[in-house]
Design a protein around this motif. Sequence first.
Motif, PDB file in Angstrom:
ATOM      1  N   LEU A  96      46.915  37.315  62.799  1.00 14.06           N
ATOM      2  CA  LEU A  96      48.102  37.939  63.400  1.00 14.06           C
ATOM      3  C   LEU A  96      48.404  39.293  62.773  1.00 14.06           C
ATOM      4  O   LEU A  96      48.717  40.249  63.480  1.00 14.06           O
ATOM      5  N   LEU A  97      48.306  39.384  61.452  1.00 13.16           N
ATOM      6  CA  LEU A  97      48.602  40.653  60.800  1.00 13.16           C
ATOM      7  C   LEU A  97      47.572  41.710  61.193  1.00 13.16           C
ATOM      8  O   LEU A  97      47.931  42.867  61.432  1.00 13.16           O
ATOM      9  N   ALA A  98      46.305  41.325  61.298  1.00  7.83           N
ATOM     10  CA  ALA A  98      45.274  42.264  61.752  1.00  7.83           C
ATOM     11  C   ALA A  98      45.562  42.724  63.180  1.00  7.83           C
ATOM     12  O   ALA A  98      45.372  43.901  63.515  1.00  7.83           O
ATOM     13  N   GLU A  99      46.031  41.812  64.022  1.00 10.12           N
ATOM     14  CA  GLU A  99      46.391  42.190  65.398  1.00 10.12           C
ATOM     15  C   GLU A  99      47.567  43.149  65.392  1.00 10.12           C
ATOM     16  O   GLU A  99      47.594  44.122  66.151  1.00 10.12           O
ATOM     17  N   ALA A 100      48.544  42.919  64.539  1.00  6.32           N
ATOM     18  CA  ALA A 100      49.687  43.833  64.439  1.00  6.32           C
ATOM     19  C   ALA A 100      49.215  45.223  64.022  1.00  6.32           C
ATOM     20  O   ALA A 100      49.651  46.238  64.597  1.00  6.32           O
ATOM     21  N   GLU A 101      48.322  45.285  63.042  1.00  8.41           N
ATOM     22  CA  GLU A 101      47.786  46.574  62.598  1.00  8.41           C
ATOM     23  C   GLU A 101      47.053  47.264  63.741  1.00  8.41           C
ATOM     24  O   GLU A 101      47.188  48.476  63.953  1.00  8.41           O
ATOM     25  N   ARG A 102      46.281  46.496  64.520  1.00 11.48           N
ATOM     26  CA  ARG A 102      45.560  47.057  65.666  1.00 11.48           C
ATOM     27  C   ARG A 102      46.543  47.611  66.702  1.00 11.48           C
ATOM     28  O   ARG A 102      46.349  48.705  67.243  1.00 11.48           O
ATOM     29  N   LEU A 103      47.612  46.878  66.959  1.00  6.36           N
ATOM     30  CA  LEU A 103      48.609  47.315  67.941  1.00  6.36           C
ATOM     31  C   LEU A 103      49.317  48.594  67.491  1.00  6.36           C
ATOM     32  O   LEU A 103      49.561  49.490  68.304  1.00  6.36           O
ATOM     33  N   VAL A 104      49.652  48.681  66.212  1.00  2.58           N
ATOM     34  CA  VAL A 104      50.287  49.893  65.690  1.00  2.58           C
ATOM     35  C   VAL A 104      49.335  51.076  65.873  1.00  2.58           C
ATOM     36  O   VAL A 104      49.726  52.143  66.360  1.00  2.58           O
ATOM     37  N   SER A 105      48.076  50.890  65.513  1.00  3.32           N
ATOM     38  CA  SER A 105      47.081  51.956  65.662  1.00  3.32           C
ATOM     39  C   SER A 105      46.885  52.334  67.133  1.00  3.32           C
ATOM     40  O   SER A 105      46.850  53.524  67.478  1.00  3.32           O
ATOM     41  N   ALA A 106      46.794  51.331  67.996  1.00  2.00           N
ATOM     42  CA  ALA A 106      46.603  51.581  69.429  1.00  2.00           C
ATOM     43  C   ALA A 106      47.792  52.342  70.019  1.00  2.00           C
ATOM     44  O   ALA A 106      47.648  53.052  71.020  1.00  2.00           O
ATOM     45  N   GLY A 107      48.951  52.209  69.383  1.00  5.23           N
ATOM     46  CA  GLY A 107      50.147  52.927  69.817  1.00  5.23           C
ATOM     47  C   GLY A 107      50.185  54.363  69.312  1.00  5.23           C
ATOM     48  O   GLY A 107      51.166  55.077  69.520  1.00  5.23           O
TER      49      GLY A 107
END
Length: 161
Positions: A96-107
């Motif tokens: 989940l934390l890796a997904e959150a990091e990916r989402l922040v970067s994708a934003g």
Amino acid sequence: MPTSVVLRPATPDDADAVAEIWYHGWRDGHLGNVPDALVRARTRESFWDRAGERVADTAVALVEGEVAGFVMVVADEVEQVYVSPAHRGSGVAPALLAEAERLVSAGGHSRAWLAVVPGNARARRFYERCGWVDEGRFAHQPPGTDGEITVACQRYAKAVG
């Protein structure tokens, strides 16, 4: 053997499971660590209301088709990270934390941040193991029933992307 975790955007059908995990997880990490005014504002019903309102900001982790945890991300902030007690220690939280990091970067952001109350030692150790850096104390202002409530928190940050 590691748990097989499937990550996906939340749907309105996930809101009840998210609320249940959020309510119990929030109490685990916050009772005794935040002002009484915030505890009073965080009624059981408030988690169900907010989970329904926040579906668009939420990604869920599924284990064997069941919602095992979730993250909420808005812009560069990882606002919520929670895993059900039955799935703690199974690999869901790092996914989940890796997904959150990916989402922040994708934003379009190069750095993510989150707030954690100082007394939530389990969460703080987890973030540090995942490469997040404690940048010090700050006054977080989550919404309460009658406006914002000031909560002393630690700000953790990590370069993403």
